[in-house]
Design a protein around this motif. Structure first.
Motif, short mmCIF file in Angstrom:
data_model
loop_
_atom_site.label_atom_id
_atom_site.label_comp_id
_atom_site.label_asym_id
_atom_site.label_seq_id
_atom_site.Cartn_x
_atom_site.Cartn_y
_atom_site.Cartn_z
N GLU A 20 0.83 -1.21 0.00
CA GLU A 20 0.00 0.00 0.00
C GLU A 20 0.86 1.26 0.00
OE1 GLU A 20 -2.97 2.27 3.08
OE2 GLU A 20 -3.04 0.08 3.06
N GLU A 24 0.72 4.13 -2.95
CA GLU A 24 0.26 5.48 -2.63
C GLU A 24 1.37 6.53 -2.72
OE1 GLU A 24 -3.00 6.38 -1.99
OE2 GLU A 24 -3.35 4.34 -2.68
N ASP A 126 -5.64 8.11 -1.69
CA ASP A 126 -6.85 7.29 -1.65
C ASP A 126 -6.93 6.45 -0.37
OD1 ASP A 126 -7.61 8.26 -4.09
OD2 ASP A 126 -6.77 6.58 -5.22
N GLN A 127 -5.77 5.99 0.13
CA GLN A 127 -5.79 5.07 1.26
C GLN A 127 -5.00 5.56 2.47
OE1 GLN A 127 -4.43 1.28 -0.17
NE2 GLN A 127 -6.07 1.10 -1.65
N GLY A 128 -4.54 6.81 2.45
CA GLY A 128 -3.75 7.29 3.58
C GLY A 128 -3.29 8.72 3.39
N SER A 141 -1.10 5.03 6.78
CA SER A 141 -2.27 4.39 6.19
C SER A 141 -3.52 4.72 7.00
CB SER A 141 -2.06 2.88 6.17
OG SER A 141 -3.23 2.23 5.70
N ASN A 142 -4.64 4.84 6.30
CA ASN A 142 -5.92 5.04 6.99
C ASN A 142 -6.33 3.80 7.79
OD1 ASN A 142 -6.41 7.68 6.25
ND2 ASN A 142 -7.54 7.13 4.41
N ARG A 143 -5.72 2.65 7.48
CA ARG A 143 -6.05 1.43 8.22
C ARG A 143 -5.72 1.55 9.70
NH1 ARG A 143 -3.19 -3.47 5.43
NH2 ARG A 143 -1.49 -1.98 5.41
#
Length: 159
Positions: A20, A24, A126-128, A141-143
């Motif tokens: 990821e 990104e 998009d993801q972080g 990361s958004n996770r």
């Protein structure tokens, strides 16, 4: 009286995180830019092999370098992720602390505290989040962030 923002979590540097992070943070080059150097070396090597009196080992070496460059361009992400998984930081647990003043990322191998006043740019992906600090880019990361931490970073982007 409102409490100052504070968020703390931990996460592991695993293969999915590295993948990821690559997706990104590395800009996707165009086809021409990606394969230009390899194609040039292949062409020069082929011309030297066919039409030159140069030592055949040198000509084939240049041709082989071109071939290697094309293959490495094709598998750039897989190669980068594999190198990260073979490094000492693979599977390390990372502690992330975000407060009103700074972002603090620490692990056994690294300790990085970035004050918001020193951060050059925070870019949402998009993801972080990509954080530019002292000419380095860090990816979060958004996770590993909850909604309030994401809202806080978005507010910092808007400032």
């Amino acid at each position: 009286m409102t409490q100052p923002f504070s968020y703390q979590t931990t996460f592991k540097l695993d293969k999915s995180h590295f993948s990821e992070c690559y997706d990104e943070s590395v800009p996707a080059p165009t086809f021409v830019v990606l394969y230009r150097k390899g194609a040039f070396l292949l062409l020069i090597g082929a011309l030297l092999v066919m039409f030159s009196e140069l030592n055949p080992y040198a000509a084939w070496f240049i041709f082989s370098l071109g071939l290697l460059e094309v293959v490495s361009s094709r598998y750039k992400k897989a190669w980068w992720v594999a190198r990260q998984m073979l490094s000492k930081v693979a599977k390390a647990e990372v502690s992330l602390k975000i407060d009103a003043d700074s972002v603090h990322i620490s692990s056994f191998y690294n300790d990085n505290k970035m004050k918001f006043s020193d951060i050059e740019r925070i870019t949402p992906t998009d993801q972080g989040w990509l954080i530019s600090h002292n000419s380095f880019r860090h990816y979060i990361s958004n996770r590993c962030l909850n909604a309030s931490a994401q809202d806080f970073l978005q507010a910092k982007v808007s400032q």
